[in-house]
Design an enzyme around this catalytic site. Structure first.
Site, PDB file in Angstrom:
ATOM      1  N   ASN A   1     -10.322   0.614  -0.084  1.00  0.00           N
ATOM      2  CA  ASN A   1      -8.342  -0.237   0.250  1.00  0.00           C
ATOM      3  C   ASN A   1      -7.677  -0.444  -1.588  1.00  0.00           C
ATOM      4  O   ASN A   1      -7.920  -1.396  -1.941  1.00  0.00           O
ATOM      5  CB  ASN A   1      -7.693  -0.863   1.091  1.00  0.00           C
TER       6      ASN A   1
ATOM      7  N   HIS B   1      -3.153   7.509   2.543  1.00  0.00           N
ATOM      8  CA  HIS B   1      -3.509   5.809   2.034  1.00  0.00           C
ATOM      9  C   HIS B   1      -5.104   5.357   2.510  1.00  0.00           C
ATOM     10  O   HIS B   1      -5.191   5.883   3.986  1.00  0.00           O
ATOM     11  CB  HIS B   1      -3.176   5.087   2.069  1.00  0.00           C
TER      12      HIS B   1
ATOM     13  N   CYS C   1       1.398  -1.510   0.174  1.00  0.00           N
ATOM     14  CA  CYS C   1       0.003   0.132   0.083  1.00  0.00           C
ATOM     15  C   CYS C   1       0.310   1.187  -0.123  1.00  0.00           C
ATOM     16  O   CYS C   1       0.453   2.620  -0.920  1.00  0.00           O
ATOM     17  CB  CYS C   1      -1.162   0.202   0.960  1.00  0.00           C
TER      18      CYS C   1
END
Length: 326
Positions: A283, A253, A112
């Site tokens: 996500n 994020h 990520c």
């Protein structure tokens, strides 16, 4: 000389998977998902779409904003953990689809945090004068490595791509400033895809055990994430002699609304300064930061001179933060 983000772009597939859809697939419900993650829906790539296809669409938008053609690019760096192939790189596939012949290209794997890591690498090449036009992409088709029978993980992930064009600037009041990156390899077991690599090559037993899907200890990830993001944000700001109160906008994020809210609270930054889209996309891993930046940019949030704080954390565990003078 510094590198300046002159173009942003993002793309998500057409298909939307809502929490109501997931209720028919696994034992879960909309209230449970929203309360724990803030996610209401996510986008899923069509069967014929690979990560490179999503990346190309986002890249075209970023290039258009920057006023460049694909053939102008000297460098392409892609952050991804779901490339088209084990090899060659997703960046090579993207380069071919864009029709570029002169850039050198490669992938960065930091889960990520991938696009932040990729941005840091490209920044060095541009700021030193080694390249003039760089394209940074974060892209994932996490739906391909998600176990849709595991309610602890399948509610979280979505597919998408974000892109950023970097070019040099002599204006010291603008451009990328400090980027601080960290990794703690002792935390590998709390978030990983255990199967499919050299440690556990693909075989029937692996497939039966669903080891080729993402495995996560959500409780442990949450504990590490909030502390790590807070620390790295303060570290990056301190290099520029800035404090959290100097931040104009936050580009975080979009892993989980609770993680973002807790990080902002620790930093003392109002939630109104952070662009949120986790409810729409879930996500999207390395795609998250450039997708979020693009949305905020196209909404008119970002003005020259604004202090933009970027931060992300992913498997590894890998994390970091960066400061941009827009």
């Amino acid at each position: 000389m510094r590198s300046l983000i002159t173009g942003t772009g993002s793309y998500v597939p057409e298909k939307i998977l809502t929490n109501a859809d997931l209720e028919k697939m696994v034992e879960t419900n909309d209230q449970w998902i929203v309360e724990r993650t803030g996610i209401k829906e996510r986008h899923i790539a069509a069967p014929e779409q690979a990560s490179s296809d999503l990346a190309v669409e986002a890249s075209k938008k970023a290039l258009e904003m920057a006023g460049l053609k694909a053939e102008d690019l000297d460098l392409i760096v892609v952050g991804t953990i779901s490339p088209d192939y084990q090899f060659p790189s997703c960046a090579a596939v993207v380069q071919g689809k864009l029709g570029n012949k002169k850039a050198f290209v490669f992938d960065v794997s930091a889960a990520c945090a991938g696009s932040l890591y990729a941005l840091s690498v490209a920044d060095r090449f541009v700021a030193t004068g080694a390249v003039r036009n760089a394209l940074v992409i974060g892209v994932e088709t996490l739906s391909r490595i998600t176990d849709w029978t595991d309610r602890n993980t399948c509610v979280l992930f979505g597919d998408g791509a974000g892109a950023m064009v970097l070019q040099p600037t002599e204006d010291d009041r603008r451009g990328l400033r400090s980027i601080k990156l960290h990794t703690d390899g002792s935390l590998v077991p709390i978030l990983l895809m255990p199967g499919g690599g050299s440690k556990e090559p693909i075989n029937q037993a692996l497939i039966d055990a669903k080891s080729h899907y993402v495995k996560m200890n959500g409780r442990e990830v949450f504990k590490v994430a909030v502390r790590a993001l807070d620390d790295s944000c303060r570290e990056a700001l301190a290099v520029e002699k800035l404090s959290p109160s100097d931040v104009t906008w936050v580009c975080a994020h979009q892993a989980n609304k609770r993680i973002i809210d807790a990080t902002l609270e620790r930093l003392g930054i109002p939630q109104e300064k952070c662009w949120m889209n986790v409810h729409k996309y879930g996500n999207t891993s390395s795609a998250s930061v450039p997708m979020t930046l693009d949305e905020a940019n196209r909404a008119g949030w970002l003005k020259p001179g604004d202090v933009v704080l970027m931060t992300a954390i992913g498997a590894g565990m890998a994390w970091g933060a960066g400061v941009i003078r827009w």
